[in-house]
Write a protein that holds these residues in place. Structure first.
Motif, PDB file in Angstrom:
ATOM      1  N   GLY A  17       0.846  -1.192   0.000  1.00 62.69           N
ATOM      2  CA  GLY A  17       0.000   0.000   0.000  1.00 62.69           C
ATOM      3  C   GLY A  17       0.879   1.237   0.000  1.00 62.69           C
ATOM      4  O   GLY A  17       1.736   1.395  -0.851  1.00 62.69           O
ATOM      5  N   ARG A  18       0.714   2.086   1.008  1.00 63.38           N
ATOM      6  CA  ARG A  18       1.546   3.285   1.114  1.00 63.38           C
ATOM      7  C   ARG A  18       2.731   3.097   2.058  1.00 63.38           C
ATOM      8  O   ARG A  18       3.572   3.971   2.181  1.00 63.38           O
ATOM      9  CB  ARG A  18       0.689   4.457   1.611  1.00 63.38           C
ATOM     10  CG  ARG A  18      -0.329   4.901   0.581  1.00 63.38           C
ATOM     11  CD  ARG A  18      -1.155   6.052   1.067  1.00 63.38           C
ATOM     12  NE  ARG A  18      -0.322   7.120   1.584  1.00 63.38           N
ATOM     13  CZ  ARG A  18      -0.756   8.104   2.349  1.00 63.38           C
ATOM     14  NH1 ARG A  18      -2.013   8.155   2.693  1.00 63.38           N
ATOM     15  NH2 ARG A  18       0.061   9.034   2.782  1.00 63.38           N
ATOM     16  N   ALA A  19       2.787   1.942   2.719  1.00 61.51           N
ATOM     17  CA  ALA A  19       3.838   1.704   3.722  1.00 61.51           C
ATOM     18  C   ALA A  19       5.075   1.065   3.087  1.00 61.51           C
ATOM     19  O   ALA A  19       4.965   0.175   2.245  1.00 61.51           O
ATOM     20  CB  ALA A  19       3.306   0.800   4.824  1.00 61.51           C
ATOM     21  N   ASN A  20       6.234   1.546   3.506  1.00 60.10           N
ATOM     22  CA  ASN A  20       7.497   0.942   3.093  1.00 60.10           C
ATOM     23  C   ASN A  20       7.983   0.006   4.186  1.00 60.10           C
ATOM     24  O   ASN A  20       7.823   0.286   5.374  1.00 60.10           O
ATOM     25  CB  ASN A  20       8.574   2.021   2.862  1.00 60.10           C
ATOM     26  CG  ASN A  20       8.252   2.903   1.688  1.00 60.10           C
ATOM     27  OD1 ASN A  20       7.656   2.464   0.714  1.00 60.10           O
ATOM     28  ND2 ASN A  20       8.621   4.163   1.777  1.00 60.10           N
ATOM     29  N   HIS A  21       8.594  -1.089   3.777  1.00 60.71           N
ATOM     30  CA  HIS A  21       9.179  -2.047   4.706  1.00 60.71           C
ATOM     31  C   HIS A  21      10.629  -2.220   4.288  1.00 60.71           C
ATOM     32  O   HIS A  21      10.931  -2.344   3.094  1.00 60.71           O
ATOM     33  CB  HIS A  21       8.438  -3.384   4.659  1.00 60.71           C
ATOM     34  CG  HIS A  21       6.963  -3.246   4.817  1.00 60.71           C
ATOM     35  ND1 HIS A  21       6.363  -2.987   6.031  1.00 60.71           N
ATOM     36  CD2 HIS A  21       5.959  -3.291   3.919  1.00 60.71           C
ATOM     37  CE1 HIS A  21       5.058  -2.898   5.870  1.00 60.71           C
ATOM     38  NE2 HIS A  21       4.787  -3.077   4.587  1.00 60.71           N
ATOM     39  N   TYR A  22      11.528  -2.242   5.258  1.00 61.21           N
ATOM     40  CA  TYR A  22      12.956  -2.339   4.977  1.00 61.21           C
ATOM     41  C   TYR A  22      13.510  -3.630   5.559  1.00 61.21           C
ATOM     42  O   TYR A  22      13.359  -3.897   6.746  1.00 61.21           O
ATOM     43  CB  TYR A  22      13.693  -1.128   5.552  1.00 61.21           C
ATOM     44  CG  TYR A  22      13.212   0.150   4.916  1.00 61.21           C
ATOM     45  CD1 TYR A  22      13.706   0.560   3.685  1.00 61.21           C
ATOM     46  CD2 TYR A  22      12.234   0.928   5.523  1.00 61.21           C
ATOM     47  CE1 TYR A  22      13.238   1.721   3.080  1.00 61.21           C
ATOM     48  CE2 TYR A  22      11.765   2.079   4.928  1.00 61.21           C
ATOM     49  CZ  TYR A  22      12.274   2.472   3.709  1.00 61.21           C
ATOM     50  OH  TYR A  22      11.808   3.607   3.106  1.00 61.21           O
ATOM     51  N   LYS A  23      14.125  -4.427   4.692  1.00 57.84           N
ATOM     52  CA  LYS A  23      14.687  -5.718   5.089  1.00 57.84           C
ATOM     53  C   LYS A  23      16.202  -5.627   5.040  1.00 57.84           C
ATOM     54  O   LYS A  23      16.774  -5.083   4.094  1.00 57.84           O
ATOM     55  CB  LYS A  23      14.201  -6.816   4.140  1.00 57.84           C
ATOM     56  CG  LYS A  23      14.701  -8.185   4.513  1.00 57.84           C
ATOM     57  CD  LYS A  23      14.111  -9.240   3.584  1.00 57.84           C
ATOM     58  CE  LYS A  23      14.518 -10.584   4.120  1.00 57.84           C
ATOM     59  NZ  LYS A  23      15.110 -11.441   3.170  1.00 57.84           N
ATOM     60  N   LEU A  24      16.853  -6.162   6.055  1.00 59.45           N
ATOM     61  CA  LEU A  24      18.313  -6.177   6.106  1.00 59.45           C
ATOM     62  C   LEU A  24      18.841  -7.268   5.164  1.00 59.45           C
ATOM     63  O   LEU A  24      18.351  -8.397   5.196  1.00 59.45           O
ATOM     64  CB  LEU A  24      18.786  -6.470   7.528  1.00 59.45           C
ATOM     65  CG  LEU A  24      18.332  -5.484   8.592  1.00 59.45           C
ATOM     66  CD1 LEU A  24      18.520  -6.071   9.980  1.00 59.45           C
ATOM     67  CD2 LEU A  24      19.094  -4.192   8.461  1.00 59.45           C
ATOM     68  N   ASN A  25      19.802  -6.922   4.337  1.00 60.49           N
ATOM     69  CA  ASN A  25      20.434  -7.888   3.446  1.00 60.49           C
ATOM     70  C   ASN A  25      21.740  -8.381   4.039  1.00 60.49           C
ATOM     71  O   ASN A  25      22.419  -7.646   4.769  1.00 60.49           O
ATOM     72  CB  ASN A  25      20.731  -7.266   2.074  1.00 60.49           C
ATOM     73  CG  ASN A  25      19.534  -7.295   1.160  1.00 60.49           C
ATOM     74  OD1 ASN A  25      18.709  -8.194   1.225  1.00 60.49           O
ATOM     75  ND2 ASN A  25      19.438  -6.296   0.298  1.00 60.49           N
TER      76      ASN A  25
END
Length: 141
Positions: A104-112
């Motif tokens: 949707g409008r939310a960003n999610h950040y995943k550690l690589n």
């Protein structure tokens, strides 16, 4: 046209009078080193804002390694303005240290993992692209 210097934003502290050490630090017999910065990250060349934002995203990432905090929340907790958070996240994503997904409008950040990161020599290129993008958006407003 001299620009007035704004006061530095303070990091958000919920209640400084009720601060307590982390529960893992209470046993003095154990060697608890819960703050670990790998050599790969320490020598990568992140600036203080990128490093601070990455540290916050890492802390907020749950068991799946994904942080759902908004940029405004990250800015409040880190004591920096939202534009700096946006620039830092942009650089971290371009360097593939973080992976951004959108729901949707939310960003999610995943550690690589570090084997997915771009070479540190590209950091300046990523930063200059981010600054150019910021200039373009501010001139069209």
């Amino acid at each position: 046209m001299t620009q007035e210097k704004r006061p530095r934003k303070k990091p958000k502290v919920t209640d400084i009078n009720n601060w307590e050490p982390h529960k893992f630090d209470l046993d003095e017999e154990k060697e608890n080193r819960w703050i670990f910065i790998s050599k790969a990250l320490d020598t990568y060349g992140l600036d203080v804002y990128e490093f601070r934002v990455l540290a916050h995203v890492g802390r907020r990432a749950g068991p799946k390694g994904v942080c759902n905090a908004s940029q405004a929340t990250i800015a409040d907790c880190c004591g920096i303005n939202q534009r700096k958070v946006m620039q830092a996240l942009e650089t971290l994503c371009q360097a593939k240290i973080l992976e951004k997904t959108k729901t949707g409008r939310a960003n999610h950040y995943k550690l690589n993992i570090s084997s997915k990161w771009e070479r540190p020599e590209k950091l300046e290129e990523f930063r200059s692209k981010g600054e150019k993008k910021q200039e373009d958006t501010s001139t069209t407003d």
